[in-house]
Design a protein around this motif. Structure first.
Motif, PDB file in Angstrom:
ATOM      1  N   GLU A 282      34.145  35.116  37.160  1.00 61.24           N
ATOM      2  CA  GLU A 282      33.033  34.173  37.235  1.00 61.24           C
ATOM      3  C   GLU A 282      32.386  34.178  38.620  1.00 61.24           C
ATOM      4  O   GLU A 282      31.153  34.170  38.742  1.00 61.24           O
ATOM      5  N   ASP A 291      28.465  42.296  35.773  1.00 63.86           N
ATOM      6  CA  ASP A 291      27.972  41.690  34.539  1.00 63.86           C
ATOM      7  C   ASP A 291      29.111  40.847  33.973  1.00 63.86           C
ATOM      8  O   ASP A 291      30.081  41.389  33.430  1.00 63.86           O
ATOM      9  N   PRO A 293      29.663  38.639  31.312  1.00 59.14           N
ATOM     10  CA  PRO A 293      30.114  38.746  29.919  1.00 59.14           C
ATOM     11  C   PRO A 293      30.778  40.079  29.606  1.00 59.14           C
ATOM     12  O   PRO A 293      31.801  40.120  28.914  1.00 59.14           O
ATOM     13  N   ARG A 294      30.228  41.159  30.117  1.00 62.14           N
ATOM     14  CA  ARG A 294      30.850  42.467  29.873  1.00 62.14           C
ATOM     15  C   ARG A 294      32.221  42.555  30.526  1.00 62.14           C
ATOM     16  O   ARG A 294      33.166  43.109  29.948  1.00 62.14           O
ATOM     17  N   HIS A 296      34.294  40.041  31.221  1.00 59.81           N
ATOM     18  CA  HIS A 296      35.226  39.207  30.459  1.00 59.81           C
ATOM     19  C   HIS A 296      35.670  39.924  29.182  1.00 59.81           C
ATOM     20  O   HIS A 296      36.866  39.938  28.850  1.00 59.81           O
ATOM     21  N   GLU A 297      34.718  40.505  28.467  1.00 63.23           N
ATOM     22  CA  GLU A 297      35.071  41.186  27.224  1.00 63.23           C
ATOM     23  C   GLU A 297      35.968  42.393  27.489  1.00 63.23           C
ATOM     24  O   GLU A 297      36.917  42.650  26.744  1.00 63.23           O
ATOM     25  N   TYR A 315      37.669  31.791  28.598  1.00 62.69           N
ATOM     26  CA  TYR A 315      36.379  32.343  28.166  1.00 62.69           C
ATOM     27  C   TYR A 315      36.237  32.319  26.638  1.00 62.69           C
ATOM     28  O   TYR A 315      35.254  32.804  26.111  1.00 62.69           O
ATOM     29  N   GLN A 318      32.834  30.893  25.199  1.00 67.86           N
ATOM     30  CA  GLN A 318      31.681  31.722  25.509  1.00 67.86           C
ATOM     31  C   GLN A 318      31.699  33.015  24.690  1.00 67.86           C
ATOM     32  O   GLN A 318      30.676  33.472  24.177  1.00 67.86           O
ATOM     33  N   PHE A 319      32.888  33.598  24.568  1.00 62.42           N
ATOM     34  CA  PHE A 319      33.022  34.822  23.778  1.00 62.42           C
ATOM     35  C   PHE A 319      32.652  34.553  22.313  1.00 62.42           C
ATOM     36  O   PHE A 319      31.893  35.308  21.696  1.00 62.42           O
ATOM     37  N   SER A 322      28.962  34.091  21.665  1.00 62.21           N
ATOM     38  CA  SER A 322      28.212  35.356  21.673  1.00 62.21           C
ATOM     39  C   SER A 322      28.341  36.078  20.348  1.00 62.21           C
ATOM     40  O   SER A 322      27.425  36.803  19.950  1.00 62.21           O
TER      41      SER A 322
END
Length: 325
Positions: A282, A291, A293-294, A296-297, A315, A318-319, A322
Motif C-alpha cells: 500500500e 501498481d 492492485p497488480r 496485491h494480486e 486486501y 478490494q480483491f 474487483s
C-alpha cells in the motif's frame, strides 16, 4: 535437448484469453479470509493509520463489513477484539459478554451462513501485551493454557465455527480440544497457528489490535525465521493434539514453509498475508512506485501457488470488489 521451433510457449501468452486458459493457479474471493477488528460502542469506524483501508469497528459496523464480505463471496471472516479495559490476566478475552463474543453472536444471528473464525490469544486483552500470564518477565506456558481454553469455549458458545489459537504456547491445541469437547462443542474446528514466526512484519497489526508488548518481545514463543524443520515438528504436534487446520504466518517470506507444511501433513493450510506485507504494498502504491492492485494480486497468487488453501488477507474486500465489476 531443444524442441524449438515446434514448442513455442509464447503462443499461450499472446492474449488474456489464452493466458487465462493456461493459468495454473487462480485466486478467487472464496479463497480469502477477511480480518476484522471489533471495538466497544456503536457507530464506530476508526481507521488504522498504518494500514490503509483497515478500520477498528463496533459490532454494528462490523456486521456491515461482514455482510459485504458474504455478498462478495469472500470465504469467511477472522475476528479480533479490542476490549475497553485490560488487566494482567486478560479477563476480557474469556468474558462471556466480551467484545468478540458479542460480535460472534450478532454475526451468527444475522448471517448464519458466514464462516466465522475467532482469534484465541490474550495479547489484545492483557495490560502488558503478552500472550499469557506473565511471571518474572516471561509467559508461564502451562498456567496460560486453561485461560486460552476458556477463551475458546466462550467463542464456541457464542457460535464461532472455528477457533484459531495464535499464542504459540506449547500444548494449547490439546487444551482447547479437551475444553471444547467437554463443553459439548465437538463440532467446533481448531485452526492452529502452528507455524508462527517472530517476524518484523507484525507492526501494523499491533496498531490495529492494540497488542504491542509493553516490554520485551515474543521470541520465546514465536519461531526463529531460519527454521523450517521446526515448522514441520510444530505442525505435526498440533495435528496430533487435534488441530483440524494449520496456519503459517507470515506468508510472503515463508512460501517455502507453506509448501513444506502442506506436503508434509496433507492438512488444510491457511497462510496469513500479514499487516506489514500488506502495508508495504500500500505504501509503495501510494507513492506511485508500483501498481498496487497488480502487486496485491501477484502476492496472493504466490501464496496460493505455494500450497495455501486459504489466505487471510487485508486486501480481501478490494480483491473481491474487483472481481464483482
Amino acid at each position: 535437448m531443444s524442441i524449438f521451433p515446434t514448442y513455442r510457449p509464447r503462443r499461450l501468452r499472446r492474449t488474456e484469453a489464452l493466458r487465462s486458459a493456461s493459468r495454473e493457479t487462480v485466486v478467487s474471493p472464496a479463497d480469502l479470509i477477511l480480518p476484522l477488528f471489533a471495538v466497544p460502542g456503536t457507530g464506530v469506524r476508526r481507521p488504522v493509520g498504518s494500514m490503509a483501508g483497515v478500520e477498528q469497528t463496533s459490532a454494528d459496523e462490523l456486521l456491515r463489513d461482514a455482510e459485504e464480505a458474504l455478498r462478495l463471496g469472500i470465504g469467511g471472516v477472522l475476528l479480533f477484539g479490542i476490549p475497553e479495559h485490560k488487566d494482567e490476566l486478560g479477563t476480557g478475552g474469556y468474558d462471556e459478554d466480551g467484545i468478540v463474543q458479542r460480535a460472534v453472536r450478532l454475526l451468527k444471528r444475522e448471517l448464519p451462513e458466514l464462516l466465522v473464525i475467532t482469534d484465541v490469544c490474550l495479547c489484545e486483552y492483557t495490560s502488558h501485551g503478552h500472550c499469557g500470564i506473565l511471571r518474572a518477565g516471561d509467559v508461564d506456558n502451562d498456567a496460560t493454557l486453561p485461560l486460552l481454553a476458556r477463551v475458546a469455549a466462550t467463542h464456541a458458545a457464542a457460535g464461532a465455527d472455528v477457533v484459531a489459537p495464535s499464542d504459540m504456547m506449547d500444548g494449547r491445541v490439546g487444551a482447547l480440544r479437551k475444553a471444547l469437547d467437554a463443553g459439548g462443542f465437538e463440532q467446533t474446528a481448531i485452526l492452529s497457528y502452528a507455524v508462527k514466526y517472530a517476524s518484523a512484519f507484525y507492526g501494523p497489526f499491533r496498531d490495529a489490535a492494540e497488542s504491542a508488548p509493553s516490554e520485551g518481545d515474543r521470541r520465546s514463543a514465536q519461531m526463529d525465521p531460519g527454521n523450517v524443520r521446526e515448522a514441520l515438528r510444530e505442525a505435526r504436534q498440533d495435528v496430533a493434539e487435534g488441530a483440524d487446520m494449520l496456519m503459517v504466518k507470515p506468508a510472503l517470506s515463508y512460501l517455502d514453509v507453506i509448501h513444506r507444511v502442506k506436503e508434509d501433513t496433507g492438512y488444510p493450510v491457511f497462510a496469513y498475508h500479514v499487516s506489514g506485507e500488506y502495508a508495504m504494498i500500500e505504501a509503495a502504491a501510494q507513492r506511485g512506485w508500483i501498481d498496487g492492485p497488480r502487486a496485491h494480486e501477484e502476492a496472493l497468487t504466490s501464496i496460493r501457488r505455494a500450497g495455501a488453501d486459504r489466505v487471510v488477507s487485508y486486501y480481501a474486500r478490494q480483491f473481491a470488489r474487483s472481481r464483482a465489476r
